[in-house]
Design a protein around this motif. Sequence first.
Motif, PDB file in Angstrom:
ATOM      1  N   LEU A 366       0.827  -1.209   0.000  1.00 31.69           N
ATOM      2  CA  LEU A 366       0.000   0.000   0.000  1.00 31.69           C
ATOM      3  C   LEU A 366       0.863   1.261   0.000  1.00 31.69           C
ATOM      4  CD1 LEU A 366      -2.614  -1.182   2.650  1.00 31.69           C
ATOM      5  CD2 LEU A 366      -3.066  -0.824   0.219  1.00 31.69           C
ATOM      6  N   LEU A 367       1.901   1.280   0.835  1.00 31.88           N
ATOM      7  CA  LEU A 367       2.730   2.480   0.946  1.00 31.88           C
ATOM      8  C   LEU A 367       3.567   2.691  -0.308  1.00 31.88           C
ATOM      9  CD1 LEU A 367       3.450   4.808   2.847  1.00 31.88           C
ATOM     10  CD2 LEU A 367       5.338   3.412   3.712  1.00 31.88           C
ATOM     11  N   TYR A 368       4.047   1.616  -0.925  1.00 31.51           N
ATOM     12  CA  TYR A 368       4.821   1.740  -2.163  1.00 31.51           C
ATOM     13  C   TYR A 368       3.965   2.325  -3.283  1.00 31.51           C
ATOM     14  CZ  TYR A 368       9.052  -0.812  -0.721  1.00 31.51           C
ATOM     15  OH  TYR A 368      10.218  -1.193  -0.129  1.00 31.51           O
ATOM     16  N   ALA A 369       2.657   2.033  -3.277  1.00 31.58           N
ATOM     17  CA  ALA A 369       1.762   2.634  -4.269  1.00 31.58           C
ATOM     18  C   ALA A 369       1.404   4.069  -3.890  1.00 31.58           C
ATOM     19  CB  ALA A 369       0.491   1.788  -4.401  1.00 31.58           C
ATOM     20  N   TYR A 370       1.256   4.320  -2.604  1.00 30.48           N
ATOM     21  CA  TYR A 370       0.771   5.612  -2.109  1.00 30.48           C
ATOM     22  C   TYR A 370       1.796   6.728  -2.272  1.00 30.48           C
ATOM     23  CZ  TYR A 370      -1.462   8.716   1.420  1.00 30.48           C
ATOM     24  OH  TYR A 370      -2.069   9.757   2.086  1.00 30.48           O
ATOM     25  N   THR A 371       3.052   6.460  -1.911  1.00 27.14           N
ATOM     26  CA  THR A 371       4.051   7.528  -1.857  1.00 27.14           C
ATOM     27  C   THR A 371       4.291   8.197  -3.209  1.00 27.14           C
ATOM     28  OG1 THR A 371       5.121   6.439   0.014  1.00 27.14           O
ATOM     29  CG2 THR A 371       6.390   8.108  -1.148  1.00 27.14           C
ATOM     30  N   PRO A 372       4.590   7.479  -4.301  1.00 29.57           N
ATOM     31  CA  PRO A 372       4.839   8.183  -5.565  1.00 29.57           C
ATOM     32  C   PRO A 372       3.605   8.894  -6.123  1.00 29.57           C
ATOM     33  CG  PRO A 372       4.829   5.805  -5.915  1.00 29.57           C
ATOM     34  CD  PRO A 372       4.818   6.031  -4.434  1.00 29.57           C
ATOM     35  N   GLU A 373       2.409   8.467  -5.729  1.00 29.02           N
ATOM     36  CA  GLU A 373       1.194   9.147  -6.202  1.00 29.02           C
ATOM     37  C   GLU A 373       1.130  10.593  -5.716  1.00 29.02           C
ATOM     38  OE1 GLU A 373      -2.246   5.716  -6.520  1.00 29.02           O
ATOM     39  OE2 GLU A 373      -1.828   6.586  -4.551  1.00 29.02           O
ATOM     40  N   LEU A 374       1.772  10.891  -4.606  1.00 23.11           N
ATOM     41  CA  LEU A 374       1.626  12.196  -3.971  1.00 23.11           C
ATOM     42  C   LEU A 374       2.592  13.248  -4.508  1.00 23.11           C
ATOM     43  CD1 LEU A 374       0.998  11.192  -0.244  1.00 23.11           C
ATOM     44  CD2 LEU A 374      -0.646  11.590  -2.073  1.00 23.11           C
ATOM     45  N   TYR A 375       3.368  12.895  -5.543  1.00 23.45           N
ATOM     46  CA  TYR A 375       4.318  13.837  -6.124  1.00 23.45           C
ATOM     47  C   TYR A 375       4.071  13.978  -7.626  1.00 23.45           C
ATOM     48  CZ  TYR A 375       6.919  13.631  -1.752  1.00 23.45           C
ATOM     49  OH  TYR A 375       7.288  13.721  -0.434  1.00 23.45           O
ATOM     50  N   PRO A 376       4.359  15.166  -8.196  1.00 25.51           N
ATOM     51  CA  PRO A 376       4.215  15.356  -9.640  1.00 25.51           C
ATOM     52  C   PRO A 376       5.303  14.608 -10.399  1.00 25.51           C
ATOM     53  CG  PRO A 376       5.209  17.291  -8.659  1.00 25.51           C
ATOM     54  CD  PRO A 376       4.825  16.394  -7.517  1.00 25.51           C
ATOM     55  N   THR A 377       5.083  14.409 -11.691  1.00 26.90           N
ATOM     56  CA  THR A 377       5.992  13.598 -12.504  1.00 26.90           C
ATOM     57  C   THR A 377       7.427  14.095 -12.413  1.00 26.90           C
ATOM     58  OG1 THR A 377       4.214  13.053 -14.039  1.00 26.90           O
ATOM     59  CG2 THR A 377       6.469  12.778 -14.839  1.00 26.90           C
ATOM     60  N   GLU A 378       7.631  15.406 -12.464  1.00 27.22           N
ATOM     61  CA  GLU A 378       8.985  15.941 -12.494  1.00 27.22           C
ATOM     62  C   GLU A 378       9.727  15.740 -11.174  1.00 27.22           C
ATOM     63  OE1 GLU A 378       6.200  19.622 -12.359  1.00 27.22           O
ATOM     64  OE2 GLU A 378       6.148  17.538 -13.008  1.00 27.22           O
ATOM     65  N   LEU A 379       8.991  15.454 -10.089  1.00 28.98           N
ATOM     66  CA  LEU A 379       9.619  15.247  -8.782  1.00 28.98           C
ATOM     67  C   LEU A 379       9.211  13.913  -8.156  1.00 28.98           C
ATOM     68  CD1 LEU A 379       9.254  18.816  -7.195  1.00 28.98           C
ATOM     69  CD2 LEU A 379      11.351  17.728  -8.000  1.00 28.98           C
ATOM     70  N   ARG A 380       8.618  13.045  -8.960  1.00 27.59           N
ATOM     71  CA  ARG A 380       8.076  11.800  -8.388  1.00 27.59           C
ATOM     72  C   ARG A 380       9.172  10.944  -7.761  1.00 27.59           C
ATOM     73  NH1 ARG A 380       4.474  10.626 -11.997  1.00 27.59           N
ATOM     74  NH2 ARG A 380       2.929  11.609 -10.624  1.00 27.59           N
ATOM     75  N   SER A 381      10.221  10.673  -8.483  1.00 25.40           N
ATOM     76  CA  SER A 381      11.294   9.849  -7.934  1.00 25.40           C
ATOM     77  C   SER A 381      12.088  10.603  -6.871  1.00 25.40           C
ATOM     78  CB  SER A 381      12.233   9.386  -9.054  1.00 25.40           C
ATOM     79  OG  SER A 381      11.614   8.397  -9.845  1.00 25.40           O
ATOM     80  N   SER A 382      12.271  11.900  -7.064  1.00 27.72           N
ATOM     81  CA  SER A 382      13.016  12.683  -6.070  1.00 27.72           C
ATOM     82  C   SER A 382      12.285  12.716  -4.740  1.00 27.72           C
ATOM     83  CB  SER A 382      13.241  14.105  -6.581  1.00 27.72           C
ATOM     84  OG  SER A 382      14.080  14.118  -7.714  1.00 27.72           O
ATOM     85  N   GLY A 383      10.971  12.997  -4.773  1.00 30.97           N
ATOM     86  CA  GLY A 383      10.198  13.035  -3.540  1.00 30.97           C
ATOM     87  C   GLY A 383      10.091  11.674  -2.892  1.00 30.97           C
ATOM     88  N   ASN A 384       9.789  10.673  -3.708  1.00 30.65           N
ATOM     89  CA  ASN A 384       9.695   9.303  -3.204  1.00 30.65           C
ATOM     90  C   ASN A 384      11.030   8.864  -2.604  1.00 30.65           C
ATOM     91  OD1 ASN A 384       8.695   6.734  -2.726  1.00 30.65           O
ATOM     92  ND2 ASN A 384       8.921   6.044  -4.832  1.00 30.65           N
ATOM     93  N   GLY A 385      12.117   9.155  -3.307  1.00 31.94           N
ATOM     94  CA  GLY A 385      13.433   8.780  -2.820  1.00 31.94           C
ATOM     95  C   GLY A 385      13.821   9.510  -1.555  1.00 31.94           C
ATOM     96  N   LEU A 386      13.413  10.777  -1.448  1.00 27.85           N
ATOM     97  CA  LEU A 386      13.764  11.560  -0.257  1.00 27.85           C
ATOM     98  C   LEU A 386      13.135  10.960   0.993  1.00 27.85           C
ATOM     99  CD1 LEU A 386      15.001  14.070   1.089  1.00 27.85           C
ATOM    100  CD2 LEU A 386      12.889  15.300   0.519  1.00 27.85           C
ATOM    101  N   VAL A 387      11.819  10.724   0.965  1.00 27.07           N
ATOM    102  CA  VAL A 387      11.165  10.228   2.180  1.00 27.07           C
ATOM    103  C   VAL A 387      11.556   8.772   2.469  1.00 27.07           C
ATOM    104  CG1 VAL A 387       9.274  11.862   2.013  1.00 27.07           C
ATOM    105  CG2 VAL A 387       9.040   9.635   0.896  1.00 27.07           C
ATOM    106  N   TYR A 388      11.691   7.980   1.427  1.00 29.62           N
ATOM    107  CA  TYR A 388      12.152   6.595   1.600  1.00 29.62           C
ATOM    108  C   TYR A 388      13.566   6.591   2.192  1.00 29.62           C
ATOM    109  CZ  TYR A 388      13.356   1.785   0.059  1.00 29.62           C
ATOM    110  OH  TYR A 388      13.752   0.473  -0.015  1.00 29.62           O
ATOM    111  N   GLY A 389      14.416   7.469   1.659  1.00 29.28           N
ATOM    112  CA  GLY A 389      15.790   7.539   2.130  1.00 29.28           C
ATOM    113  C   GLY A 389      15.905   8.050   3.551  1.00 29.28           C
ATOM    114  N   VAL A 390      15.089   9.039   3.923  1.00 25.72           N
ATOM    115  CA  VAL A 390      15.110   9.552   5.293  1.00 25.72           C
ATOM    116  C   VAL A 390      14.737   8.433   6.273  1.00 25.72           C
ATOM    117  CG1 VAL A 390      13.908  11.079   6.906  1.00 25.72           C
ATOM    118  CG2 VAL A 390      14.736  11.964   4.732  1.00 25.72           C
ATOM    119  N   GLY A 391      13.769   7.609   5.873  1.00 25.72           N
ATOM    120  CA  GLY A 391      13.417   6.471   6.717  1.00 25.72           C
ATOM    121  C   GLY A 391      14.587   5.531   6.906  1.00 25.72           C
ATOM    122  N   ARG A 392      15.299   5.235   5.821  1.00 23.79           N
ATOM    123  CA  ARG A 392      16.463   4.357   5.919  1.00 23.79           C
ATOM    124  C   ARG A 392      17.581   5.006   6.740  1.00 23.79           C
ATOM    125  NH1 ARG A 392      12.470   1.582   4.292  1.00 23.79           N
ATOM    126  NH2 ARG A 392      12.873  -0.141   2.880  1.00 23.79           N
TER     127      ARG A 392
END
Length: 465
Positions: A366-392
């Motif tokens: 659920l979270l893997y689907a949810y997180t990238p949905e909340l960012y626009p295309t130009e920042l989708r991987s950057s935003g997803n990577g930022l929050v995923y990375g902060v968790g790690r």
Amino acid sequence: MSALLLSARLDRLPIGRFHRRVLLALAVAFVFEFGDLNTFAYAAPALQQHLHLTVAEIAFVTSAAFLGMFLGAVGGGRFADAVGRRRALLLSVTFFSVSSLLNAVVSTVPTLAVARLLTGIGLSAMTIAATAYLCEVMPARLRGRMQSAVMAIGLVGIPVMSFAARGIVPLGAETWRWVFVFGALGLLALPLIARLPESPRWLHQHGMEERAAAAVDRIEKATAADPGSLPPLPPTPDVAPCTSRPGYRALFRGPLGRRTLMLAVVWVFQTLGFYGFVAWVPTLLAAHGFDLVHSLTFSALTTLGAVPGALLAWPLSDRFGRKTPIALIATGIAACGLAYGLTFDPVAIVVFGFLVNALTQTFAALLYAYTPELYPTELRSSGNGLVYGVGRLANILGPMIVAAVFGTFGYSPVFLYIAGSWAVVALTIAVFGPRTGMQQLENLQGAECAPAQPVLSGPPVPATR
């Protein structure tokens, strides 16, 4: 072709040959990614026994892996936004596979730490590129279910890894090295990924409109033998062009900034809760008095919950959206994790461990689907990577917290700490998480330059739930 027309063409597609190719390619990559994430946990008891590593040294090596995951997620996210999802996938899978093989040939704490750091970089970069690609090419009504399917197939890697470790690790002083060879087999995913087209949304966002249109044509032909048989496109409104694009700083301010903060809290505490359980259970059981064979057996049996857990997200995700199921599942994990720590009966340990593993994978899908949905295309991987990375990154301290709690208070309080982490996740999503599911990505992006208001030249696109 406008972004909304491109989205409408992708969203009307039935599941076809193209979507099955995506499912297979990403699932194969995730089989070895998930397996590799757990290799050190299953090798750790043998490293304690044969290389005489202490709990503190195991914590140090585990923390190095999470530092690598942070670097890979943040750097890999920006890389995928810059060069494309497909290219980022190919390079990251290659990197983590080669790095995993490096783990099999080192023997000292510093070299193990370096090997795990490099592996973590590749693993996180692959995850971010894969989830962005899946989010951008799957129809809106099926994004959650397809993420669930990819996770369910990929999670086969965990029980395969755990039972392989159960059979291999006790055989001798050096057999733990073979556990790490499994992750290197991720190279098998490369030919499958190479057959996929680049994300049309990424191409369109980067001004390559002809290539984006060609990619959509290719996807339509791979979905239906006769594109003319596809469902008709809904009326698509004309929109005023967006004159500005949010840069990386937009992730820290305004609507996106609020989403980033909310997701960062979720990813931090779910990582602490998840890895506090998964990465430490074999070692904690061994330290609590169970022998190496029994601790590995209990851990291996509990991992059987992973695949059905991910499949549980299939009926939940697109029917009920992401927000409510995520909050409820996190609450269930907290309860089962606490019950696990309060029992010493072998059957109850396996049952509650099974439930924790099952529900955490439901949550992850659920979270893997949810997180990238909340960012626009130009920042989708950057935003997803930022929050995923902060968790790690936060979990660099996670193993040290577990070691300190165990050393000071004992076995059961570790699981009270784990349950508390999941309770924070549930509360954060319930209070601050926006609702998504079955909506065009362009309607969810939440950026300062969201889709412009329609210039009324026709009927609006029908609303979706």
